[in-house]
Design an enzyme around this catalytic site. Structure first.
Site, mmCIF file in Angstrom:
data_model
loop_
_atom_site.group_PDB
_atom_site.id
_atom_site.type_symbol
_atom_site.label_atom_id
_atom_site.label_comp_id
_atom_site.label_asym_id
_atom_site.label_seq_id
_atom_site.Cartn_x
_atom_site.Cartn_y
_atom_site.Cartn_z
ATOM 1 C CB ALA A 60 18.511 -30.365 40.389
ATOM 2 N N GLY A 100 21.549 -26.994 37.131
ATOM 3 C CA GLY A 100 20.356 -26.284 36.626
ATOM 4 C C GLY A 100 20.086 -24.606 36.704
ATOM 5 C CD GLU A 103 21.023 -27.672 32.522
ATOM 6 O OE1 GLU A 103 20.445 -27.998 33.589
ATOM 7 O OE2 GLU A 103 20.922 -28.422 31.644
ATOM 8 C CD GLU A 123 24.394 -30.376 35.556
ATOM 9 O OE1 GLU A 123 25.429 -29.805 35.311
ATOM 10 O OE2 GLU A 123 23.272 -29.468 35.377
HETATM 11 C C1 LIG Z 1 10.469 -38.674 33.991
HETATM 12 C C2 LIG Z 1 10.588 -37.552 32.928
HETATM 13 C C3 LIG Z 1 12.102 -37.767 32.441
HETATM 14 C C4 LIG Z 1 12.265 -36.640 31.320
HETATM 15 C C5 LIG Z 1 13.642 -36.382 31.101
HETATM 16 C C6 LIG Z 1 13.847 -35.182 31.269
HETATM 17 C C7 LIG Z 1 15.616 -34.898 31.797
HETATM 18 C C8 LIG Z 1 15.641 -33.470 32.137
HETATM 19 C C9 LIG Z 1 16.502 -33.485 33.581
HETATM 20 C C10 LIG Z 1 16.708 -32.148 33.783
HETATM 21 C C11 LIG Z 1 17.168 -32.211 35.030
HETATM 22 C C12 LIG Z 1 18.307 -31.169 35.583
HETATM 23 C C13 LIG Z 1 18.689 -31.425 36.587
HETATM 24 C C14 LIG Z 1 19.782 -30.356 37.085
HETATM 25 O O1 LIG Z 1 19.163 -29.289 37.393
HETATM 26 C C15 LIG Z 1 21.166 -30.777 37.328
HETATM 27 C C16 LIG Z 1 21.564 -30.172 38.304
HETATM 28 O O2 LIG Z 1 21.634 -28.980 38.764
HETATM 29 S S1 LIG Z 1 22.453 -31.128 39.533
HETATM 30 C C17 LIG Z 1 23.067 -30.017 40.689
HETATM 31 C C18 LIG Z 1 24.210 -29.229 40.164
HETATM 32 N N1 LIG Z 1 24.801 -28.524 41.532
HETATM 33 C C19 LIG Z 1 25.829 -28.920 41.989
HETATM 34 O O3 LIG Z 1 26.464 -29.945 41.829
HETATM 35 C C20 LIG Z 1 26.373 -27.923 42.963
HETATM 36 C C21 LIG Z 1 26.816 -28.689 44.216
HETATM 37 N N2 LIG Z 1 26.941 -27.634 45.409
HETATM 38 C C22 LIG Z 1 28.275 -27.279 45.617
HETATM 39 O O4 LIG Z 1 28.967 -27.461 44.744
HETATM 40 C C23 LIG Z 1 28.503 -26.312 46.655
HETATM 41 O O5 LIG Z 1 27.573 -26.956 47.764
HETATM 42 C C24 LIG Z 1 28.232 -25.031 46.501
HETATM 43 C C25 LIG Z 1 29.175 -24.523 45.616
HETATM 44 C C26 LIG Z 1 26.996 -24.767 46.059
HETATM 45 C C27 LIG Z 1 28.353 -24.186 47.920
HETATM 46 O O6 LIG Z 1 29.578 -24.572 48.535
HETATM 47 P P1 LIG Z 1 30.073 -24.420 50.081
HETATM 48 O O7 LIG Z 1 29.671 -22.920 50.361
HETATM 49 O O8 LIG Z 1 31.108 -24.766 50.521
HETATM 50 O O9 LIG Z 1 28.654 -25.029 50.945
HETATM 51 P P2 LIG Z 1 28.362 -26.474 50.999
HETATM 52 O O10 LIG Z 1 28.875 -27.287 49.980
HETATM 53 O O11 LIG Z 1 28.756 -26.818 52.616
HETATM 54 O O12 LIG Z 1 26.703 -26.403 50.920
HETATM 55 C C28 LIG Z 1 25.826 -25.664 51.905
HETATM 56 C C29 LIG Z 1 24.869 -26.501 51.865
HETATM 57 O O13 LIG Z 1 23.874 -26.257 50.732
HETATM 58 C C30 LIG Z 1 23.565 -27.694 50.387
HETATM 59 N N3 LIG Z 1 23.669 -28.030 48.904
HETATM 60 C C31 LIG Z 1 24.547 -27.344 48.078
HETATM 61 N N4 LIG Z 1 24.206 -27.628 46.777
HETATM 62 C C32 LIG Z 1 23.169 -28.563 46.892
HETATM 63 C C33 LIG Z 1 22.326 -29.147 45.977
HETATM 64 N N5 LIG Z 1 22.449 -28.938 44.692
HETATM 65 N N6 LIG Z 1 21.443 -29.872 46.274
HETATM 66 C C34 LIG Z 1 21.028 -30.093 47.693
HETATM 67 N N7 LIG Z 1 21.728 -29.365 48.651
HETATM 68 C C35 LIG Z 1 22.732 -28.854 48.051
HETATM 69 C C36 LIG Z 1 24.593 -28.714 50.921
HETATM 70 O O14 LIG Z 1 24.537 -29.999 51.180
HETATM 71 C C37 LIG Z 1 24.751 -27.876 52.333
HETATM 72 O O15 LIG Z 1 23.917 -28.301 53.125
HETATM 73 P P3 LIG Z 1 23.981 -29.101 54.313
HETATM 74 O O16 LIG Z 1 22.594 -29.092 55.106
HETATM 75 O O17 LIG Z 1 25.296 -28.454 55.180
HETATM 76 O O18 LIG Z 1 24.281 -30.471 53.714
#
Ligand SMILES: CCCCCCCCCCCCCC(=O)CC(=O)SCCNC(=O)CCNC(=O)[C@H](O)C(C)(C)COP(=O)(O)OP(=O)(O)OC[C@H]1O[C@@H](n2cnc3c(N)ncnc32)[C@H](O)[C@@H]1OP(=O)(O)O
Ligand SMILES: NC(=O)C1=CN([C@@H]2O[C@H](COP(=O)(O)OP(=O)(O)OC[C@H]3O[C@@H](n4cnc5c(N)ncnc54)[C@H](O)[C@@H]3O)[C@@H](O)[C@H]2O)C=CC1
Length: 725
Positions: A60, A100, A103, A123
Site C-alpha cells: 500500500a 499488500g 498479500e 506492516e
Molecule cells: C473503512 C473500511 C475498513 C475495513 C477494514 C479493512 C481492513 C483491510 C485493510 C487492508 C490494508 C492493506 C494495507 C496494506 O496493503 C499494507 C501495506 O502494504 S503497508 C506497506 C508495506 N510496505 C512497506 O512497508 C514497504 C516500505 N518500503 C520499503 O521498505 C522500501 O522503500 C523498499 C524496500 C520498497 C525500497 O527501498 P529502497 O530501494 O531503499 O528505496 P526507498 O526506500 O528510498 O524508496 C524509494 C521511493 O519509494 C517510496 N516508497 C517505498 N515504499 C513505499 C510505500 N509502501 N508507500 C509509499 N511510498 C513508498 C519511498 O518513499 C521513496 O520515495 P521518495 O519520494 O524518495 O520518498
C-alpha cells in the site's frame, strides 16, 4: 497503472506505479479490470501477475494511509477475487513483494520468485498488521511459527529462504516472468482447490497452546511499548482458533484499532521522515538534486579508540579497504586487537552464503603508525581525542600528505568544523562525520558541513552513509550540532531535578517508561562521565580555570550544577569505573543498581546549598526533560542548522534511542500540541528564570501563536531573514 497483455494462452497483468509499484486505487482498479478481462476471454487459460521495472510491489502507499480515500477494503476483496479465479493465477515476484504486495501474491495459486527477490509483511514496522487477509493466509501456507516470525517482526526474507518455507513454489536465476508463464501453461487444467490458501487448514503443532503462550511473551518483550506486534500476534492466533472467515473479521477489527492509533501515524511519519531527510539542502543553495558524490574506493581512520574501532569495522563490512592509524605502536596493537575482535564477531553474525569479510588481507585492512600510508586514500576519518589543538595538528598534516581530491572528515562530537578546516589548505573538502557509539551498530551518521564545505563533499559523505548502511542526516555547524545540542538541555534538566529532590533511578524510570531505551543517567554512565567533564573543563565551566569567587551553582548568571563534576572528582566515571550515577558489579559491569552513597551525596549537597528537597512527580520530570530538548530543536530550526523537523526526528530515533512509535521529538511536540508545550515551558521558566533552556524559543512561540499547524507546514513560517546564512 496495470498493463494487460497476452502470451498467448496466458493473460499477463503488469502492475505499474513507479518507483516501487505501490497499490494505489488506480493500480487495484486496473488489476481488477485485468482479472475480469481474463475471466471473460475463453482463449485465456491462465493469468500471470508481475510488476514493472523488476519490482513486484512494495504494498500500500504509506502516504495514503491518512487519506480518507484509502483503498484498504478493496485490496482484501481483490486478493479474494484472485484466489477465487477459475483460471490459475501465478505471481512472478521480482525485486520486492512487501505488505499488500505479498498479500496479492498470497491470493495467487502459484508463486515464482527471482533468486534476488525479497518478501515480507512489514506492516508491523508501520504500526499496522497485514490487513488484506495476510495474517490468515500466511500461517496456512508456511505454518504458525514462521508466519508469526515474519508478521510480528516485519523482516524481509530472501527468495531462497522463502522457497525453504514453502512461501514460493519456484526460485529462478534468469527471467522470472518467462518462468512464471511456463508454470502457468503447465498448470492449466489442474484442480485449484488445493492451491486456495483460504481453504487450507492451519498446520498443526504438537502443542499449539504452549507455543503461542511462549511466543506471546517473546513478542511483548521485543515490542518495547509498541502496540502493533501484540495485535499482529492476536491476529495470527485467531487463524489457529477460528475458521478463515472469522479470522478475517478479527484481523479487520485489530487492523482498525491500529489504524486509528497514534502509534501507526508516528511510525508512518518516521518512515517518510527518513526518506525526506535524504533530500538534503543547505541554506547556501547546495542540494542533493544537483551535487554529485565522488567515489570512495579506499579510506583511512585515525585513532582506534572507542569510536575508531567501530568506524573501521563499519568500513570493512562495507567492503571499503581501510588504513587504520594510531599514535604509537602500543596504541596500535591495542587498537588492532579490538578491531579484529569486532570483525570476528561481525563475521560470525553474517548469513551463511553471504560474502565473507576479508579482513586478514593487508590490501583490505592495514594497520600503521605512519601518516605517509594515507597518501592515496580517497577519504580519511579522524577519531582522535576531543581536543581542538590536536585535531588541528592532524588536519594540517593531512592537508599536506593526502592526495588533492581526498575528503577529510572529523568525528568530533561538538567542535567547530570551520576551525578544524582552517588548519588545512582545502576547507572545501573538510566535513564532520559524527558517528554514534558503537559506530558499527548505530544507524545514525550526522553529516556536518562547514562554511566552506563543497556540495561534492556533502554528497560524498551522504553516499558513504548509504554504503555503510547508515542514515546520513546533513546538518549545519554549531556547538554540539543537532543531536548533542538538543541533548544538553535534556541532561541538564535531569541533573537539576536531582538537586531539587529526585533520584537518578526515578528520572530514568520516567523516561524509560516513555519509551527511551535508557534514561539520561544510565546513558551518561554508559558513555562515561569523564567525556562531559573534559568538555566542561575545556569550556572553563569547571576546574582550575574557573575564577575564584564564582558561585558553585552559577556560571555567567545562569544556573549550573556541579553535581556531575563532583562525581568525576571522586573518580566515578560510570560503567568503566564501576561507579557513576549508579553502582555496578565491577569496573566495566553493566548492571546498574541504585547507590546509597549517591543518595547521601545528594542529601549532603542539598544541605550544603540550602535546597529544600521536594517530591517531583512524573509529569514534571517528563515535561522538563523533553520540552527543553524540543525547545532547543525549535531554535535549531530557526537558525537554519537543520532544514526541517523530520531531520531532527530521524537523528533522535536513530542515534539517541527515541521511541520510534512516538515519531521523534518534534513529531511528539506536534501531537502534544504546540500551545501546550509553550504553556508548560512558560510555567517552568517562570519557576527557574536562570535556566535559558526553559525559555521558549521565538520560533515555537511563532508557531503556537498560529495554533498547532501541521508539522509539514512549520518551515513555511520561517522568514528567509532568519536563515543562518
Ligand atoms: C473503512 C473500511 C475498513 C475495513 C477494514 C479493512 C481492513 C483491510 C485493510 C487492508 C490494508 C492493506 C494495507 C496494506 O496493503 C499494507 C501495506 O502494504 S503497508 C506497506 C508495506 N510496505 C512497506 O512497508 C514497504 C516500505 N518500503 C520499503 O521498505 C522500501 O522503500 C523498499 C524496500 C520498497 C525500497 O527501498 P529502497 O530501494 O531503499 O528505496 P526507498 O526506500 O528510498 O524508496 C524509494 C521511493 O519509494 C517510496 N516508497 C517505498 N515504499 C513505499 C510505500 N509502501 N508507500 C509509499 N511510498 C513508498 C519511498 O518513499 C521513496 O520515495 P521518495 O519520494 O524518495 O520518498
Ligand atoms: N565515545 C563516544 O561515544 C563518541 C565520541 N565521539 C568523538 O570521537 C572522537 C574519539 O572519541 P573516542 O573514540 O571516544 O576517544 P578514545 O579516547 O577512545 O580514542 C581516541 C584515540 O585516538 C588516538 N590518538 C590520539 N592522538 C592521536 C594521534 N596523534 N594520532 C593517531 N591517533 C591518536 C588515541 O591513541 C586513542 O586511541 C572524539 O572526537 C569524540 O568526541 C563521537 C561520538 C561518540
Amino acid at each position: 497503472m496495470a498493463q494487460y497483455a497476452r502470451s498467448p494462452a496466458v493473460a499477463v497483468i503488469r502492475l505499474r506505479n513507479p518507483p516501487v509499484n505501490t497499490l494505489s486505487f488506480a493500480v487495484l482498479q486496473a488489476l481488477e479490470d485485468g482479472l475480469e478481462k481474463a475471466d471473460a476471454d475463453p482463449s485465456v487459460k491462465a493469468v500471470m501477475i508481475c510488476g514493472e521495472n523488476g519490482k513486484f510491489s512494495a504494498g500500500a502507499d504509506i502516504r495514503g494511509f491518512s487519506s480518507p480515500n484509502r483503498p484498504v477494503k478493496s485490496l482484501a476483496a481483490l486478493v479474494s477475487l484472485i484466489e477465487s479465479s477459475k483460471k490459475p493465477v501465478v505471481a512472478a515476484i521480482e525485486g520486492i513483494a512487501l505488505g499488500g504486495g505479498l498479500e496479492v501474491a498470497l491470493g495467487c495459486h502459484y508463486r515464482v520468485a527471482h533468486v534476488k527477490a525479497r518478501m515480507g509483511l512489514p506492516e508491523v514496522t508501520l504500526g499496522l498488521l497485514p490487513g488484506a487477509e495476510g495474517t490468515q493466509r500466511l500461517p496456512r501456507l508456511i505454518g504458525v511459527p514462521a508466519a508469526l516470525d515474519m508478521i510480528t517482526t516485519g523482516k524481509h526474507i530472501p527468495a531462497t529462504e522463502a522457497l525453504k518455507l514453502g512461501l514460493v513454489d519456484e526460485v529462478v536465476e534468469e527471467n522470472t516472468v518467462e518462468a512464471a508463464i511456463r508454470l502457468a501453461n503447465k498448470v492449466i487444467g489442474q484442480p485449484l482447490g488445493p492451491r486456495r490458501l483460504s481453504l487450507k487448514p492451519v498446520p498443526k503443532l504438537p502443542d499449539m497452546e504452549a507455543f503461542l503462550s511462549q511466543a506471546r511473551v517473546r513478542v511483548k518483550k521485543q515490542a518495547q511499548g509498541c502496540l502493533a506486534p501484540e495485535l499482529c500476534f492476536q491476529a495470527v492466533r485467531a487463524a489457529t482458533q477460528m475458521p478463515f472467515a472469522d479470522g478475517v473479521r478479527r484481523e479487520r477489527e485489530l487492523f482498525m484499532v491500529l489504524l486509528s492509533s497514534g502509534q501507526a501515524r508516528a511510525l508512518q511519519y518516521a518512515f517518510l521522515a527518513e526518506r525526506a531527510a535524504q533530500k538534503w539542502t543547505t541554506p547556501g543553495g547546495a542540494s542533493w538534486s544537483s551535487a554529485t558524490p565522488q567515489p570512495v574506493r579506499s579510506a583511512a581512520v585515525i585513532g582506534l579508540g572507542t569510536m575508531g574501532r567501530g568506524i573501521v569495522t563499519s568500513l570493512v563490512k562495507a567492503n571499503i579497504p581501510v588504513v587504520a592509524l594510531e599514535q604509537d605502536l602500543e596504541y596500535l596493537n591495542t587498537g588492532r586487537k579490538a578491531v579484529m575482535l569486532l570483525l570476528e564477531r561481525e563475521a560470525m553474525k553474517m548469513e551463511v552464503g553471504a560474502q565473507t569479510l576479508d579482513f586478514h588481507n593487508p590490501a583490505r585492512l592495514q594497520f600503521t603508525v605512519d601518516f605517509d600510508s594515507l597518501r592515496d586514500v580517497d577519504l580519511v576519518i579522524e577519531a582522535v581525542f576531543e581536543n581542538m589543538a590536536l585535531k588541528k595538528e592532524i588536519f594540517h598534516k593531512l592537508s599536506r600528505i593526502c592526495k588533492p581530491g581526498a575528503l577529510l572528515c572529523t568525528n568530533t562530537s561538538a567542535l567547530n568544523i570551520d576551525e578544524i578546516a582552517s588548519a588545512t589548505s582545502r576547507p572545501q573538502q573538510v566535513i564532520g562525520t559524527h558517528f554514534f557509539s558503537p559506530a558499527h551498530v548505530m544507524r545514525l551518521l550526522e553529516i556536518i558541513y562547514g562554511r566552506h564545505t563543497s556540495p561534492t563533499a556533502i554528497a560524498t559523505a551522504v553516499q558513504l552513509a548509504k554504503a555503510l548502511k547508515k542514515v546520513g542526516v546533513v546538518v549545519g555547524n554549531c556547538f554540539g550540532f543537532v543531536g548533542n545540542r538538543m541533548m544538553f538541555p535534556y541532561v541538564q534538566q535531569a541533573v537539576f531535578l536531582l538537586e531539587e529532590g529526585s533520584r537518578p533511578e526515578a528520572v530514568d524510570r520516567v523516561l524509560e517508561d516513555f519509551g527511551f531505551k535508557i534514561g539520561p543517567f544510565r546513558m551518561s554512565d554508559l558513555a562515561g562521565l569523564d567525556v562531559g567533564w573534559r568538555s566542561r573543563q575545556g569550556q572553563g565551566l569547571t576546574g582550575p580555570s574557573v575564577p575564584a569567587g564564582t558561585p558553585a551553582r552559577q556560571r555567567q548568571g545562569q544556573r549550573y550544577s556541579p553535581l556531575p563534576d563532583l562525581l568525576c572528582e571522586s573518580g566515578r566515571f560510570g560503567q568503566k569505573t564501576g561507579k557513576g550515577w549508579y553502582q555496578y558489579e565491577k569496573a566495566g559491569g553493566r548492571t546498574a543498581t541504585p547507590d546509597p552513597w549517591l543518595h547521601s551525596l545528594l542529601a549532603q549537597y542539598r544541605d550544603t546549598h540550602g535546597i529544600e528537597p521536594r517530591f517531583i512527580d512524573q509529569e514534571e520530570i517528563l515535561e522538563r526533560c523533553l520540552f527543553s530538548l524540543i525547545n532547543e530543536g525549535f531554535a535549531i530550526l530557526a537558525e537554519g542548522i537543520a532544514s526541517g523537523p523530520e531531520h531532527l526526528d530521524v537523528i533522535y530515533i536513530n542515534g539517541y534511542g527515541w521511541p520510534k512509535h512516538k515519531g521523534g521529538p518534534m513529531f511528539y511536540a506536534s501531537t502534544v500540541g504546540l500551545p501546550r508545550v509553550l504553556a508548560k515551558l512558560h510555567k517552568y521558566s517562570e519557576a527557574h528564570p536562570d535556566v535559558p533552556g526553559l525559555q521558549p524559543s521565538a520560533f515555537l512561540k511563532k508557531l503556537a501563536a498560529v495554533g498547532n499547524p501541521p508539522i509539514k507546514e512549520w518551515m513555511s513560517y520561517l522568514s528567509q531573514q532568519s536563515s543562518r546564512l
